[in-house]
Write a protein that holds these residues in place. Structure first.
Motif, short mmCIF file in Angstrom:
data_model
loop_
_atom_site.label_atom_id
_atom_site.label_comp_id
_atom_site.label_asym_id
_atom_site.label_seq_id
_atom_site.Cartn_x
_atom_site.Cartn_y
_atom_site.Cartn_z
N ASP A 31 0.86 -1.19 0.00
CA ASP A 31 0.00 0.00 0.00
C ASP A 31 0.89 1.23 0.00
O ASP A 31 1.89 1.27 0.73
CB ASP A 31 -0.92 0.01 1.23
CG ASP A 31 -2.09 0.98 1.06
OD1 ASP A 31 -1.83 2.21 1.01
OD2 ASP A 31 -3.24 0.53 0.99
N ARG A 68 -0.60 1.14 5.59
CA ARG A 68 0.30 -0.01 5.54
C ARG A 68 0.75 -0.41 6.94
O ARG A 68 0.75 -1.59 7.30
CB ARG A 68 1.50 0.32 4.65
CG ARG A 68 2.38 -0.87 4.32
CD ARG A 68 3.38 -0.53 3.25
NE ARG A 68 4.42 0.38 3.70
CZ ARG A 68 4.57 1.62 3.27
NH1 ARG A 68 3.74 2.12 2.36
NH2 ARG A 68 5.55 2.40 3.72
N GLN A 125 6.78 -5.46 3.41
CA GLN A 125 5.81 -4.42 3.09
C GLN A 125 6.38 -3.56 1.98
O GLN A 125 7.58 -3.27 1.95
CB GLN A 125 5.45 -3.59 4.31
CG GLN A 125 6.61 -3.08 5.12
CD GLN A 125 6.16 -2.30 6.34
OE1 GLN A 125 5.42 -1.32 6.23
NE2 GLN A 125 6.60 -2.72 7.52
#
Length: 222
Positions: free
Chosen positions: A8, A14, A32
């Motif tokens: 994200d 996130r 991530q």
């Protein structure tokens, strides 16, 4: 343990997703990413089971990243759970065609998010079928009428039972629900679905739903 990659471009979203997932039993966040290119690199490096994929991101968007990841990754490929909102509808159809396994609204609560990750990680191809069905219906209509649209596959290769199963899948029913409706075992439903996907050269249950609407096997809104 379900290994998850979170993608994200908004840091706070996130970070919130990562914190929630890391606190859940049986889930491990392995990476991530803030954009599609980083997602492709990390997917190859970390080999997650599930990818939470945002769609609208700078540079490579989530649809392109999903296509790249699923095309480049050896089996078993990760299952992509798309994070979406209704104002991003123009991207949803592309994500389905790319092979995304399901959709989750960004305003969903923590329990729904964790249930979605567990469902997709466990092999369910569509989460929240009532939401997905509404999105698919809208974009299947557009796809059939779009200039230069790729013609849908021919359903003539399917048996009558395979057509029945495909129709019920498009209506958002689970394998267990289909088994009850047709008075067959859940394993038999899976066999029919696998044969259907092989015959039509489909990579996911979501793509099977799209084909059902594209071919007119299921009519939107009915």
């Amino acid at each position: 343990m379900t290994r998850v990659l979170v993608v994200d471009d908004q840091f706070l979203i996130r970070a919130g997703l990562v914190g929630l997932l890391n606190a859940a039993p049986g889930v491990e966040v392995v990476g991530q990413a803030g954009d599609g290119e980083e997602a492709v690199r990390l997917a190859a490096k970390t080999r997650p089971d599930v990818i939470l994929m945002d769609i609208r991101m700078p540079g490579m968007n989530g649809v392109e990243a999903t296509e790249r990841i699923l095309a480049d990754t050896a089996e078993p490929a990760p299952r992509v759970l798309v994070l979406t909102t209704f104002d991003l509808d123009e991207y949803v159809y592309g994500a389905l065609r790319a092979g995304a396994s399901g959709f989750l609204l960004k305003d969903s609560g923590p329990e729904r998010l964790l249930a979605a990750v567990a469902a997709v990680g466990g092999g369910d191809a569509l989460f929240a079928p009532s939401v997905t069905r509404r999105l698919v219906e809208a974009f299947a209509r557009q796809a059939r009428s779009a200039p230069g649209a790729k013609p849908p596959p021919d359903l003539a290769t399917l048996t009558s039972r395979e057509l029945e199963v495909l129709k019920l899948i498009a209506r958002g029913m689970s394998n267990l629900e289909i088994a009850g409706r047709l008075f067959i075992s859940e394993a038999t439903v899976k066999t029919h679905l696998n044969r259907t996907m092989t015959k039509l050269d489909l990579g996911s249950r979501a793509q099977a739903v799209v084909v059902a609407y594209e071919t007119g096997l299921v009519a939107p809104g009915r």
